[in-house]
Every structure is written in structure tokens, then in C-alpha cells.
Scaffold this active site. Structure first.
Site, mmCIF file in Angstrom:
data_model
loop_
_atom_site.group_PDB
_atom_site.id
_atom_site.type_symbol
_atom_site.label_atom_id
_atom_site.label_comp_id
_atom_site.label_asym_id
_atom_site.label_seq_id
_atom_site.Cartn_x
_atom_site.Cartn_y
_atom_site.Cartn_z
ATOM 1 N N HIS A 1 0.798 -1.265 -0.076
ATOM 2 C CA HIS A 1 -0.065 0.194 -0.103
ATOM 3 C C HIS A 1 0.947 1.199 0.154
ATOM 4 C CE1 HIS A 1 -3.796 -2.149 1.909
ATOM 5 N NE2 HIS A 1 -3.242 -2.715 0.809
ATOM 6 N N GLU B 1 0.910 3.786 1.776
ATOM 7 C CA GLU B 1 1.371 4.073 3.122
ATOM 8 C C GLU B 1 2.560 3.326 3.625
ATOM 9 O OE1 GLU B 1 -3.158 4.317 3.659
ATOM 10 O OE2 GLU B 1 -1.672 3.036 2.533
ATOM 11 N N CYS C 1 -5.855 1.756 5.840
ATOM 12 C CA CYS C 1 -6.772 0.507 6.499
ATOM 13 C C CYS C 1 -6.005 -0.087 7.879
ATOM 14 C CB CYS C 1 -6.526 -0.616 5.341
ATOM 15 S SG CYS C 1 -4.731 -1.348 5.319
ATOM 16 N N CYS D 1 -2.128 -0.703 7.529
ATOM 17 C CA CYS D 1 -1.477 0.416 7.408
ATOM 18 C C CYS D 1 -1.506 1.292 8.861
ATOM 19 C CB CYS D 1 -1.923 1.519 6.277
ATOM 20 S SG CYS D 1 -1.562 0.566 4.953
#
Length: 146
Positions: free
Chosen positions: A56, A58, A86, A89
Site C-alpha cells: 500500500h 502508506e 486500512c 497501514c
């Protein structure tokens, strides 16, 4: 530059990263990490390209910022991300002790707030900056996939 102008500048940078992700067929999420008013990392989703569900924006930004700063702790840093992180993260942000999280648009289905995730107690959080632009980018992307 005024504080609000800085926030816009960095969130616009995150939006540019999200657009790069979309161009690659990735879910359009972009992230920027700033330390002492200097960006130290920028990233976008790479889950398809890397065949890695953890890639992801992040996570990529946290890794790049930690390498750049030579520290696993990012307590003096600010994250600008186009979509609410999410739970995974948020957990990484928790462990990095990031100082501030700014996200553009909510994720009511997969965002950390709806799924029991949390940030470090000292982490400041704000959301909504350029939410319309970030949400529109995500909606266009998913409409094109249908």
C-alpha cells in the site's frame, strides 16, 4: 508558506502519486511523508505491480521515510494520504509513532476507524482536505473496472 498552504501543497503531491498509481492500473492511493517542512518520501499503491497485498502507498512511504531518515520512528513526521488508511497501514503507522496523519477521504468499508484499528496515542489526525478530488479519482478508477 502558511500552514494551510503547506497542507494543500503536500496533499496535492499525494494526489499526483495517486494518479500515477491509476495510470499503472493500481488503486489510486498516494502518500507523502514530510519532516521539518521537507518531503522525505512519496509513494503510491504497488500491490499489482509487486504482487504484494502489503504494498500500500502508506507502507511504501513509511519504508522510504525510515530509510531516508535512518530511523524506524517517524514521530516528527506528517503523513498525507489520499484515502483513510486500512487497519494494516494504521498498525504500521502506530508502530512508527508517526506524529500526524492527514487523509483526504474516508473509507467507510476498509478504513481503520470502521475496523477497530488505531493510531499511536500521540499521533494527531485530520481528514477531509481535498476529499472531493480524492474520492472522484477513486470513483472514476472503479467505474472503469466495471
Amino acid at each position: 508558506m502558511l500552514e494551510m498552504e503547506k497542507h494543500y501543497f503536500y496533499m496535492q503531491m499525494a494526489l499526483r502519486e495517486a494518479k500515477l498509481a491509476a495510470e499503472k492500473g493500481e488503486v489510486p492511493v498516494g502518500a507523502v511523508i514530510v519532516s521539518a517542512d521537507q518531503f522525505v518520501a512519496k509513494a503510491h499503491n504497488l500491490t499489482e505491480q509487486l504482487t504484494d497485498v502489503t504494498a500500500h502507498a502508506e507502507m511504501q512511504a513509511i519504508t522510504a521515510a525510515s530509510h531516508h531518515l535512518g530511523s524506524k520512528y517517524l514521530d516528527q513526521c506528517k503523513l498525507y494520504v489520499t484515502l483513510e488508511p486500512c487497519t494494516m497501514c494504521a498498525g504500521a503507522l502506530y508502530w512508527s509513532q508517526i506524529g500526524e496523519v492527514n487523509f483526504a477521504t474516508d473509507d467507510p468499508k476498509r478504513g481503520f476507524r470502521a475496523n477497530g484499528g488505531k493510531l499511536h496515542p500521540k499521533t494527531r489526525m485530520d481528514h477531509g482536505l481535498l476529499a472531493h478530488e480524492a474520492r472522484e479519482l477513486l470513483q472514476r478508477f472503479f467505474q472503469s473496472k466495471r
